[in-house]
Design a protein around this motif. Structure first.
Motif, PDB file in Angstrom:
ATOM      1  N   VAL A 265     -82.534 -77.410  73.983  1.00  0.00           N
ATOM      2  CA  VAL A 265     -82.984 -76.890  75.273  1.00  0.00           C
ATOM      3  C   VAL A 265     -82.188 -77.487  76.431  1.00  0.00           C
ATOM      4  O   VAL A 265     -81.883 -76.802  77.416  1.00  0.00           O
ATOM      5  N   GLU A 266     -81.802 -78.758  76.297  1.00  0.00           N
ATOM      6  CA  GLU A 266     -81.039 -79.384  77.367  1.00  0.00           C
ATOM      7  C   GLU A 266     -79.639 -78.809  77.452  1.00  0.00           C
ATOM      8  O   GLU A 266     -79.108 -78.593  78.554  1.00  0.00           O
ATOM      9  N   ASP A 267     -79.019 -78.522  76.305  1.00  0.00           N
ATOM     10  CA  ASP A 267     -77.685 -77.924  76.311  1.00  0.00           C
ATOM     11  C   ASP A 267     -77.718 -76.537  76.952  1.00  0.00           C
ATOM     12  O   ASP A 267     -76.801 -76.158  77.693  1.00  0.00           O
ATOM     13  N   LEU A 268     -78.759 -75.771  76.664  1.00  0.00           N
ATOM     14  CA  LEU A 268     -78.889 -74.442  77.260  1.00  0.00           C
ATOM     15  C   LEU A 268     -79.056 -74.536  78.767  1.00  0.00           C
ATOM     16  O   LEU A 268     -78.404 -73.813  79.529  1.00  0.00           O
ATOM     17  N   ALA A 269     -79.902 -75.441  79.219  1.00  0.00           N
ATOM     18  CA  ALA A 269     -80.150 -75.590  80.659  1.00  0.00           C
ATOM     19  C   ALA A 269     -78.908 -76.090  81.388  1.00  0.00           C
ATOM     20  O   ALA A 269     -78.597 -75.632  82.496  1.00  0.00           O
ATOM     21  N   VAL A 270     -78.205 -77.044  80.774  1.00  0.00           N
ATOM     22  CA  VAL A 270     -76.961 -77.543  81.374  1.00  0.00           C
ATOM     23  C   VAL A 270     -75.964 -76.399  81.542  1.00  0.00           C
ATOM     24  O   VAL A 270     -75.314 -76.263  82.584  1.00  0.00           O
ATOM     25  N   PHE A 271     -75.850 -75.571  80.523  1.00  0.00           N
ATOM     26  CA  PHE A 271     -74.914 -74.448  80.599  1.00  0.00           C
ATOM     27  C   PHE A 271     -75.285 -73.501  81.733  1.00  0.00           C
ATOM     28  O   PHE A 271     -74.415 -73.067  82.505  1.00  0.00           O
ATOM     29  N   ILE A 272     -76.556 -73.157  81.851  1.00  0.00           N
ATOM     30  CA  ILE A 272     -76.977 -72.215  82.889  1.00  0.00           C
ATOM     31  C   ILE A 272     -76.666 -72.766  84.276  1.00  0.00           C
ATOM     32  O   ILE A 272     -76.159 -72.049  85.150  1.00  0.00           O
TER      33      ILE A 272
ATOM     34  N   HIS B 249     -71.563 -76.235  75.804  1.00  0.00           N
ATOM     35  CA  HIS B 249     -71.408 -77.443  74.975  1.00  0.00           C
ATOM     36  C   HIS B 249     -72.619 -77.567  74.058  1.00  0.00           C
ATOM     37  O   HIS B 249     -73.754 -77.334  74.483  1.00  0.00           O
ATOM     38  N   LEU B 250     -72.358 -77.947  72.812  1.00  0.00           N
ATOM     39  CA  LEU B 250     -73.431 -78.134  71.838  1.00  0.00           C
ATOM     40  C   LEU B 250     -73.380 -79.546  71.300  1.00  0.00           C
ATOM     41  O   LEU B 250     -72.359 -79.982  70.755  1.00  0.00           O
ATOM     42  N   ARG B 251     -74.453 -80.279  71.435  1.00  0.00           N
ATOM     43  CA  ARG B 251     -74.514 -81.632  70.908  1.00  0.00           C
ATOM     44  C   ARG B 251     -74.618 -81.590  69.391  1.00  0.00           C
ATOM     45  O   ARG B 251     -74.936 -80.557  68.789  1.00  0.00           O
ATOM     46  N   ASP B 252     -74.365 -82.729  68.763  1.00  0.00           N
ATOM     47  CA  ASP B 252     -74.511 -82.833  67.321  1.00  0.00           C
ATOM     48  C   ASP B 252     -75.951 -82.531  66.927  1.00  0.00           C
ATOM     49  O   ASP B 252     -76.896 -82.976  67.592  1.00  0.00           O
ATOM     50  N   LEU B 253     -76.138 -81.771  65.855  1.00  0.00           N
ATOM     51  CA  LEU B 253     -77.476 -81.360  65.447  1.00  0.00           C
ATOM     52  C   LEU B 253     -78.369 -82.560  65.141  1.00  0.00           C
ATOM     53  O   LEU B 253     -79.575 -82.514  65.391  1.00  0.00           O
ATOM     54  N   ARG B 254     -77.807 -83.633  64.641  1.00  0.00           N
ATOM     55  CA  ARG B 254     -78.610 -84.816  64.344  1.00  0.00           C
ATOM     56  C   ARG B 254     -79.313 -85.330  65.607  1.00  0.00           C
ATOM     57  O   ARG B 254     -80.468 -85.760  65.543  1.00  0.00           O
ATOM     58  N   GLU B 255     -78.641 -85.279  66.730  1.00  0.00           N
ATOM     59  CA  GLU B 255     -79.255 -85.752  67.972  1.00  0.00           C
ATOM     60  C   GLU B 255     -80.470 -84.900  68.329  1.00  0.00           C
ATOM     61  O   GLU B 255     -81.514 -85.418  68.748  1.00  0.00           O
ATOM     62  N   THR B 256     -80.354 -83.585  68.155  1.00  0.00           N
ATOM     63  CA  THR B 256     -81.501 -82.714  68.427  1.00  0.00           C
ATOM     64  C   THR B 256     -82.645 -83.016  67.472  1.00  0.00           C
ATOM     65  O   THR B 256     -83.820 -83.044  67.873  1.00  0.00           O
ATOM     66  N   VAL B 257     -82.332 -83.253  66.204  1.00  0.00           N
ATOM     67  CA  VAL B 257     -83.379 -83.573  65.232  1.00  0.00           C
ATOM     68  C   VAL B 257     -84.054 -84.893  65.586  1.00  0.00           C
ATOM     69  O   VAL B 257     -85.278 -85.023  65.506  1.00  0.00           O
ATOM     70  N   LEU B 258     -83.280 -85.877  65.995  1.00  0.00           N
ATOM     71  CA  LEU B 258     -83.853 -87.162  66.402  1.00  0.00           C
ATOM     72  C   LEU B 258     -84.761 -87.001  67.616  1.00  0.00           C
ATOM     73  O   LEU B 258     -85.860 -87.567  67.658  1.00  0.00           O
ATOM     74  N   ARG B 259     -84.315 -86.238  68.606  1.00  0.00           N
ATOM     75  CA  ARG B 259     -85.127 -85.983  69.791  1.00  0.00           C
ATOM     76  C   ARG B 259     -86.429 -85.265  69.412  1.00  0.00           C
ATOM     77  O   ARG B 259     -87.501 -85.550  69.948  1.00  0.00           O
ATOM     78  N   THR B 260     -86.297 -84.350  68.476  1.00  0.00           N
ATOM     79  CA  THR B 260     -87.451 -83.575  68.050  1.00  0.00           C
ATOM     80  C   THR B 260     -88.454 -84.444  67.295  1.00  0.00           C
ATOM     81  O   THR B 260     -89.674 -84.320  67.492  1.00  0.00           O
ATOM     82  N   LEU B 261     -87.965 -85.336  66.421  1.00  0.00           N
ATOM     83  CA  LEU B 261     -88.864 -86.209  65.674  1.00  0.00           C
ATOM     84  C   LEU B 261     -89.643 -87.116  66.620  1.00  0.00           C
ATOM     85  O   LEU B 261     -90.855 -87.332  66.442  1.00  0.00           O
ATOM     86  N   GLU B 262     -88.989 -87.650  67.625  1.00  0.00           N
ATOM     87  CA  GLU B 262     -89.684 -88.500  68.593  1.00  0.00           C
ATOM     88  C   GLU B 262     -90.815 -87.727  69.269  1.00  0.00           C
ATOM     89  O   GLU B 262     -91.923 -88.241  69.444  1.00  0.00           O
TER      90      GLU B 262
END
Length: 324
Positions: free
Chosen positions: A190-197, A282-295
């Protein structure tokens, strides 16, 4: 300093978009009923009902460098265009890849055929109607962004977070999954999408683009989620036919296995994102999104009642039946 109007800004994506404009140093106004949450700190909140005759009265008497529209309701979109299109230097419509008529083709780009908008209650058709109205009113001042699956903290759909949350909850116990072969997941943080917009607005980017992540094999996504969660149990894969027969649902909602798509819809998670990348996405590494999601999942409670997914009791019951 640019003047930005976000039509919304109190719910998940809208609030994140407002945050990113604020980080860019823009003056941000959010027009909303205020029922979905609060606007980000630093944004100006204008409480209004867009369905009322004077819904845009407070914001229609000034010029806007940017207007961001998130609604899928054609009537709301047309009302905003009528009140604000002549006052906007640039306009971003957040649409959806649900506009496409078919999801059978891999790597389809923005030229793919969209559905015919005959039913305003259908999400994809409503987004097509919103796109057409916006194109008619704004011409070369319009950016249409078509996201697919969006993930990250704050996701109220409970779809992407199901897997890393379930692996964390299961610990050493088994987890039920669909057969992952030839299946994919395509997700954007969601942050990557918002940054792009926000950046695309500042650069005056126009046109239509699929704002989607890279396509990953479902098996790889499940393995990544299990690793991040510290899962030590077994993943038990069941066939589509068996899952459907036993009441499991595709994609989202109660008693679903989130991200599981019918094989006729596999192109949904394999959309082309070249235009988005070329425009600076820009797309961050998927692991970072998974980590953010787990938190976020841990903060909400791993065993909570979910909008999407099997409850742990439902899952264990299916696993018991699967083993017989």
């Amino acid at each position: 300093m640019r003047n930005v109007l976000v039509l919304g800004g109190t719910a998940w994506l809208g609030a994140e978009i407002a945050c990113q404009f604020l980080k860019n140093g823009d003056s941000v106004t959010c027009l909303a009923r205020g029922e979905s949450g609060r606007v980000p700190n630093g944004a100006i909140f204008v409480q209004a009902d867009r369905r009322s005759a004077d819904g845009y009265r407070v914001v229609a008497d000034r010029s806007w460098d940017e207007v961001v529209e998130l609604s899928c309701e054609p009537a709301l979109v047309r009302g905003a265009l009528g009140a604000l299109a002549d006052r906007a230097g640039h306009w971003t419509l957040v649409s959806s890849v649900s506009v496409y008529a078919t999801n059978s083709d891999a790597d389809a780009d923005e030229s793919a055929t969209v559905v015919t908008p005959t039913d305003p209650e259908d999400y994809g058709q409503a987004k097509v109607a919103a796109e057409q109205a916006s194109q008619d009113a704004l011409h070369r001042r319009l950016l249409i962004v078509r996201p697919g699956l969006i993930a990250g903290p704050g996701d109220g759909t409970d779809r992407f977070g199901y897997w890393v949350g379930r692996f964390a909850l299961a610990g050493t116990g088994p987890v039920l999954s669909p057969t992952p072969a030839d299946r994919a997941v395509q997700v954007i943080d969601v942050e990557d999408l918002a940054v792009f917009i926000a950046r695309a607005s500042g650069a005056g980017v126009t046109g239509v683009m699929n704002a989607v992540g890279e396509s990953h094999a479902l098996a790889d996504v499940l393995a990544l989620a299990a690793d991040v969660a510290g899962f030590k149990g077994d993943i038990v894969a069941a066939s589509d036919a068996w899952l459907v027969e036993h009441g499991a649902r595709f994609w989202a909602g109660p008693r679903s296995l989130p991200l599981w798509l019918p094989r006729t819809e596999l192109g949904f998670a394999r959309r082309n994102n070249t235009a988005f990348r070329t425009a600076g996405g820009h797309l961050r590494d998927l692991r970072e999104t998974v980590l953010r999601t787990l938190e976020a999942e841990r903060g909400l409670g791993l065993a909570r009642e979910r909008r999407s997914g099997l409850s742990r009791a439902e899952e264990l019951d299916l696993l018991d039946q699967c083993s017989r």
